[in-house]
Motif scaffolding. Structure first.
Motif, PDB file in Angstrom:
ATOM      1  N   THR A 145       0.810  -1.218   0.000  1.00  0.00           N
ATOM      2  CA  THR A 145       0.000   0.000   0.000  1.00  0.00           C
ATOM      3  C   THR A 145       0.841   1.266   0.000  1.00  0.00           C
ATOM      4  O   THR A 145       0.635   2.163  -0.834  1.00  0.00           O
ATOM      5  CB  THR A 145      -0.943   0.000   1.212  1.00  0.00           C
ATOM      6  N   THR A 146       1.790   1.376   0.932  1.00  0.00           N
ATOM      7  CA  THR A 146       2.602   2.591   0.985  1.00  0.00           C
ATOM      8  C   THR A 146       3.459   2.773  -0.261  1.00  0.00           C
ATOM      9  O   THR A 146       3.552   3.896  -0.770  1.00  0.00           O
ATOM     10  CB  THR A 146       3.466   2.626   2.252  1.00  0.00           C
ATOM     11  N   ARG A 152       1.167   4.342  -2.742  1.00  0.00           N
ATOM     12  CA  ARG A 152       0.843   5.732  -2.391  1.00  0.00           C
ATOM     13  C   ARG A 152       2.051   6.650  -2.583  1.00  0.00           C
ATOM     14  O   ARG A 152       1.924   7.774  -3.057  1.00  0.00           O
ATOM     15  CB  ARG A 152       0.379   5.807  -0.935  1.00  0.00           C
ATOM     16  N   HIS A 156      -1.691   5.001  -6.002  1.00  0.00           N
ATOM     17  CA  HIS A 156      -2.753   4.699  -5.040  1.00  0.00           C
ATOM     18  C   HIS A 156      -4.114   4.694  -5.733  1.00  0.00           C
ATOM     19  O   HIS A 156      -4.392   5.503  -6.604  1.00  0.00           O
ATOM     20  CB  HIS A 156      -2.762   5.734  -3.918  1.00  0.00           C
ATOM     21  N   TYR A 209       1.608  10.461  -0.629  1.00  0.00           N
ATOM     22  CA  TYR A 209       2.024  10.139   0.738  1.00  0.00           C
ATOM     23  C   TYR A 209       2.609  11.358   1.458  1.00  0.00           C
ATOM     24  O   TYR A 209       3.155  11.240   2.532  1.00  0.00           O
ATOM     25  CB  TYR A 209       3.059   9.008   0.724  1.00  0.00           C
TER      26      TYR A 209
END
Length: 472
Positions: A379-380, A383, A388, A470
């Motif tokens: 996920t990160t 992002r 994302h 992010y």
């Protein structure tokens, strides 16, 4: 085609739940309660394909944002092609890579990117994007940064190491950061003090200290910490987002943590090799064996506690991403270029196939949570690098990049076992993982299942990335 993944536990970075995943074509259509008829019909009866995930985790496909397929380096080139490397990635549950296009000093940035498009197009088994390495920062390169951002290449890597190859001076870094501040791009930094390292290397060689062990000794943590601090100060001055790649020293991660505590957009990436391997055990192996583990930044001393501190940083979000820095070289005819001179050993370790497994072992060992595993591996990264919503998450509308992972399974890592990278050895030979990648889907297509590869070169698409999602 409609596919229903049923009976599993869906794990996202935000939590886990029992749910079925409905896929329509290349995207996720819905997450529904098991056996639900919420969409007006029996999903299991109407789906064209049903995958039983009972007793297993259903997670987003891994996103590895640091790979080097076919990278020319040290008189040779990384041994994985885009075809072999992305196929190996799929075997390990990674469904997206972001590789590095290279501009060398004296070349046009656009020509470097075009060369990497040519290498990758039609050859990738999974989706891919590019960062751009800037080998020289001048007015043409600064203009090219704006152009590339509009083409979906929204991150640029600079080197404080390798004078004469990729090295950028502080004034060049400053200029590139100013341009990134203005166009929204992210600056990625290889943070080591290259000129000081070169001086230490020359001193070791003059004393006859030529074995692979001295690769690590000649790149001490002080020179990683110093360069990390210097990069942070330049980012603070300019206001550019800074992503420090392959952090290996606990002192460097402390610099990143301190910057983040001040509210700066500074982020840290580490790699599996810095969590598990060490200067003493691997680089210090007898004879030339240690060459297998020569990479930069180097493996650090276990006695000094770098590995434990990096695991802690992952738990506390002082480090945000685990990538591989996958840059494989065979021992024969490639790493052997450094026989009798460690500075000639091509720098790189192969790991794109094993990242998801190695970090899952951290879950088993209680070092990170199940959700954190997904967060730092899927996920990160998505992002952080403008993917994302389509990658790194199981949600309606996202690409159907899905991994069915068996916590009761077992994976033996090593050449001739689960090793599919184009290498004559494995840096992870003998590692045993309490978990197993069972099924992998890339945009709704099954690419791994039943211990077989069902994908194909050319399935993977180039990803035009947006700006980082992010930033604070």
């Amino acid at each position: 085609m409609t596919t229903l993944i049923t009976g599993g536990t869906v794990v996202n970075a935000t939590g886990r739940t029992r749910a079925d995943v409905l896929i329509d074509g290349e995207t996720i259509a819905a997450l529904v309660a098991p056996g639900s008829t919420a969409l007006g019909h029996d999903l299991a009866a109407s789906a064209e394909r049903v995958i039983d995930a009972t007793g297993r985790y259903v997670i987003p496909g891994g996103v590895d944002v640091h790979t080097h397929m076919e990278l020319p380096f040290g008189g040779t080139a990384a041994s994985d092609t885009f075809e072999t490397g992305t196929t190996a990635a799929a075997w390990g549950g990674t469904t997206t890579i972001v590789d590095f296009a290279v501009q060398r000093t004296g070349e046009r940035v656009q020509d470097g990117l075009a060369a990497w498009h040519e290498k990758a197009a039609g050859n990738c088994a999974i989706d891919y994007g590019f960062h751009q390495i800037l080998g020289g920062v001048d007015e043409d390169a600064l203009k090219a940064m704006d152009e590339l951002v509009s083409e979906g290449v929204t991150s640029f890597k600079l080197f404080m190491a390798y004078p004469g190859v990729f090295y950028s001076t502080d004034d060049q870094i400053l200029l590139a950061m100013q341009r990134a501040r203005d166009n929204g791009a992210t600056i990625m930094m290889h943070a080591e003090n290259g000129p000081a390292i070169d001086a230490l290397v020359a001193q070791h060689l003059a004393r006859g200290e030529t074995s692979p062990y001295f690769h690590g000794v000649s790149r001490p943590w002080q020179l990683e910490e110093e360069a990390t601090h210097r990069a942070i100060m330049l980012a603070d001055l300019t206001g550019a987002p800074l992503y420090v790649v392959h952090v290996s020293a606990k002192q460097a991660i402390a610099q990143i943590a301190a910057a983040r505590s001040r509210g700066l957009n500074v982020f840290g990436e580490t790699c599996p090799q810095y969590l598990y391997l060490s200067l003493e055990e691997q680089l210090g192996a007898p004879g030339f064996e240690g060459a297998k583990w020569v990479c930069s930044t180097p493996l650090r001393s276990r006695e000094e506690g770098h590995q434990d501190d990096l695991w802690r940083a992952l738990r506390t979000n002082e480090a945000q991403v685990v990538s591989t820095d996958h840059c494989p070289f065979c021992l024969k005819d490639q790493k052997e270029l450094g026989l009798g001179n460690f500075s000639k050993i091509p720098n790189g370790i192969g790991g794109v196939e094993h990242r998801m497994d190695l970090l899952y072992q951290g879950v088993v060992d209680g070092k990170i949570s199940l959700e954190r595993w997904v967060e730092i591996c899927c996920t990160t990264p998505a992002r952080m690098f403008g993917l994302h919503g389509t990658k790194g998450v199981l949600a309606p509308g996202a690409d159907a990049d899905v991994v069915v992972y068996d916590p009761a399974g077992h994976t033996s890592i090593g050449y001739g076992k689960t090793h599919h990278m184009n290498m004559d050895h494995s840096a992870w030979e003998g590692f045993e993982i309490d978990g197993h990648v069972d099924t992998v889907l890339s945009r709704g297509q099954v690419v791994i299942d039943g211990g077989q590869f069902h994908g194909r070169a050319g399935h993977g698409r180039f990803l035009r990335r947006g700006l980082s999602q992010y930033l604070v």
